[in-house]
Design a protein around this motif. Structure first.
Motif, PDB file in Angstrom:
ATOM      1  N   VAL A   1       5.518  -0.332  48.714  1.00 57.17           N
ATOM      2  CA  VAL A   1       6.636  -1.175  49.131  1.00 57.17           C
ATOM      3  C   VAL A   1       5.979  -2.802  49.062  1.00 57.17           C
ATOM      4  CG1 VAL A   1       7.600  -1.868  52.410  1.00 57.17           C
ATOM      5  CG2 VAL A   1       7.496   0.269  51.532  1.00 57.17           C
ATOM      6  N   LEU A   2       5.073  -2.939  49.447  1.00 59.07           N
ATOM      7  CA  LEU A   2       3.921  -4.456  49.095  1.00 59.07           C
ATOM      8  C   LEU A   2       4.214  -4.932  47.575  1.00 59.07           C
ATOM      9  CD1 LEU A   2       2.136  -4.630  51.771  1.00 59.07           C
ATOM     10  CD2 LEU A   2       3.924  -5.604  52.315  1.00 59.07           C
ATOM     11  N   LEU A   3       4.304  -3.543  46.602  1.00 59.00           N
ATOM     12  CA  LEU A   3       3.860  -4.068  45.507  1.00 59.00           C
ATOM     13  C   LEU A   3       5.207  -4.025  44.552  1.00 59.00           C
ATOM     14  CD1 LEU A   3       0.758  -1.584  44.480  1.00 59.00           C
ATOM     15  CD2 LEU A   3       0.813  -4.131  44.335  1.00 59.00           C
ATOM     16  N   ARG A   4       6.107  -3.496  45.315  1.00 56.26           N
ATOM     17  CA  ARG A   4       8.227  -3.779  44.575  1.00 56.26           C
ATOM     18  C   ARG A   4       7.642  -5.524  44.135  1.00 56.26           C
ATOM     19  NH1 ARG A   4      11.201  -1.072  49.157  1.00 56.26           N
ATOM     20  NH2 ARG A   4      10.723   1.058  48.992  1.00 56.26           N
ATOM     21  N   ASP A   5       6.936  -6.295  45.097  1.00 57.54           N
ATOM     22  CA  ASP A   5       7.189  -7.585  44.643  1.00 57.54           C
ATOM     23  C   ASP A   5       6.148  -8.446  44.694  1.00 57.54           C
ATOM     24  OD1 ASP A   5       7.697 -10.044  44.421  1.00 57.54           O
ATOM     25  OD2 ASP A   5       9.384 -10.241  46.409  1.00 57.54           O
TER      26      ASP A   5
END
Length: 501
Positions: free
Chosen positions: A47-51
């Motif tokens: 989830v966090l690595l998408r951005d």
């Protein structure tokens, strides 16, 4: 932004055409993980690595002193989970997403003020919820943070209509709710629920609605957290409205009044620290500090403004420790405390010798604040133990020769833990029942309640200030504990100034 937008559905559509939906996706996915009992580190990282921007900010916060006092270098999300904790990393991600998403453009005053209150309330509510349900604390945090989502989104992306409403609200006599409904065609509460529904966050919307009538413990935590933050923002910590919340907080958490009050204060300071690391703007400046506590000596705790800078330090003569009257029923001397704090503030600006600084510390806490026994325990023998450097109080002189407690950064012992967590710790009857003291502690300090506060010369740990009321068996007051925290802070500033020459 269309100046003719009017009504609930048009405003939902307008705001969803802005950049808010991207933020909503991250919030929704992180919320889903908080509701799962099988959520993994890999899922959180995905989830966090998408951005990339969000990932870098989460890592930056994870490397901050607040989240990572041991300063272990964190370069990956998985390592952040190990060092900081799964729930903490998830909360950081939520906070950064929301704060950055709303504060991205030059934020207006109304947005910063409301977002600071929302964030403060969310931290308060989350900490209240820990006494009710560990499983619901993240949902409570999110619900409180999003309690004013409609208004936050409007002030963030409302364009010209937001400028017009801000101008109309300057009139203090206007009925705010009626004015909002007339100009927007809907109320902020309705806009909040509408946005949450459009973001597939209906469960959070239900909790938000339930909080309006305080239905259920989780909803009560949301309502109390928000009410407390609003009361503090309106009139400060000293206001009757804030004091009136001690009883309902105690009733919800099962804490006695003094512990409920202490949790409220510590949660307020926690909100300031988290906001200072999670937000790009100076959001923490909008959250009132606990300096305006309802103290008998409130005028003495204004650290930053109470004394002008001076080229030389007019130090008030310090009474030698051996000449102090060690009456068991020692009472605070507010005038002496005032002078001692003034000394320390000035020493934080202009270097003086170490002994004068430490004597002022002892005098402020012993005769000034009325603590019966006081000790500065410094790290010694290559930081392997704490040894007494300065003492005050009846029977404390022997500590200078024989006091020694082991220091282990990984230990849960009070001295080491306070220094590791970099915050004051009060060890009262409840804590003593849960955390038995070591044999070495009992032999040297007794078995009664006490408090310790870390002394830090910048980033360098010096030791801790120890205080107790064991001679008379009285309980330390919130006033005294507040003074301890301030004195420890000033002592660290003075010692840092001395190290700089």
């Amino acid at each position: 932004m269309n100046n003719k937008t009017h009504g609930l559905r048009p405003w939902i559509d307008e705001l969803n055409e802005a950049e808010l939906p991207a933020m909503a996706v991250v919030v929704h996915d992180l919320l889903r993980l908080s509701q799962s009992t099988t959520a993994s580190v890999r899922q959180l990282a995905e989830v966090l690595l998408r951005d990339a921007s969000l990932t870098s900010k989460v890592l930056r916060v994870s490397n901050s002193v607040y989240c990572n006092p041991g300063r272990e270098v964190v370069r990956t999300i998985s390592r952040a989970v190990v060092v900081v904790g799964f729930d903490q990393v998830r909360m950081i991600g939520l906070s950064v997403s929301l704060l950055d998403g709303l504060l991205k453009d030059s934020p207006r005053e109304q947005l910063q003020s409301l977002l600071a209150r929302s964030f403060h309330g969310a931290v308060q509510a989350r900490n209240l919820a820990q006494h009710i349900s560990q499983q619901q604390k993240e949902e409570v945090f999110i619900a409180t943070l999003l309690l004013n989502l409609g208004e936050l989104a409007f002030w963030s992306h409302g364009g010209k209509p937001a400028d017009e409403l801000a101008g109309a609200l300057v009139d203090a006599q206007v009925d705010r709710e009626k004015l909002v409904k007339r100009m927007l065609g809907t109320g902020f509460d309705q806009l909040t629920l509408g946005l949450l529904k459009s973001w597939n966050m209906g469960e959070i919307g239900q909790l938000v609605q339930a909080s309006q009538i305080a239905r259920g413990p989780a909803a009560m935590a949301v309502a109390l957290g928000a009410e407390l933050a609003d009361a503090v923002a309106a009139d400060g910590w000293a206001s009757p409205a804030v004091q009136a919340l001690i009883e309902p907080v105690g009733s919800l958490t099962g804490l006695p009044p003094e512990e409920a009050w202490r949790q409220m204060l510590s949660s307020g300071e926690e909100a300031v620290r988290i906001a200072g690391t999670c937000a790009n703007s100076d959001l923490k400046a909008w959250i009132p500090r606990t300096d305006d506590l309802p103290l008998d000596l409130s005028d003495l705790l204004q650290m930053e403004h109470a004394a002008p800078a001076a080229a030389t330090v007019p130090v008030v003569p310090v009474v030698p420790v051996e000449q102090i009257d060690h009456a068991p029923l020692l009472q605070p001397d507010l005038e002496l405390l005032k002078l001692s704090l003034q000394n320390l503030r000035l020493m934080a600006r202009t270097p003086v010798d170490v002994d004068s600084a430490l004597s002022s510390v002892m005098q402020a806490l012993h005769r000034g604040a009325g603590f019966e026994r006081v000790m500065l325990a410094v790290l010694a023998d290559r930081q392997s133990c704490f040894k007494a450097r300065k003492v005050a109080g009846k029977g404390s002189q022997g500590w200078l020769e024989g006091f020694s407690l082991p220091h282990d950064p990984a230990s849960m012992a009070a001295f080491s833990r306070a220094l590791k967590q970099r915050r004051m710790r009060y060890i009262g009857p409840a804590e003593l029942a849960e955390e038995p003291l070591s044999e070495a502690h009992r032999a040297q300090l007794g078995e009664g309640a006490f408090a310790v506060a870390p002394v830090l010369a910048g980033e360098h740990p010096v030791g801790v200030l120890y205080v107790d009321m064991q001679l008379s068996g009285r309980q330390a007051s919130d006033t005294q504990l507040s003074v301890l925290g301030k004195v420890a802070e000033l002592a660290g500033l003075a010692l840092r100034r001395l190290s700089q020459g």
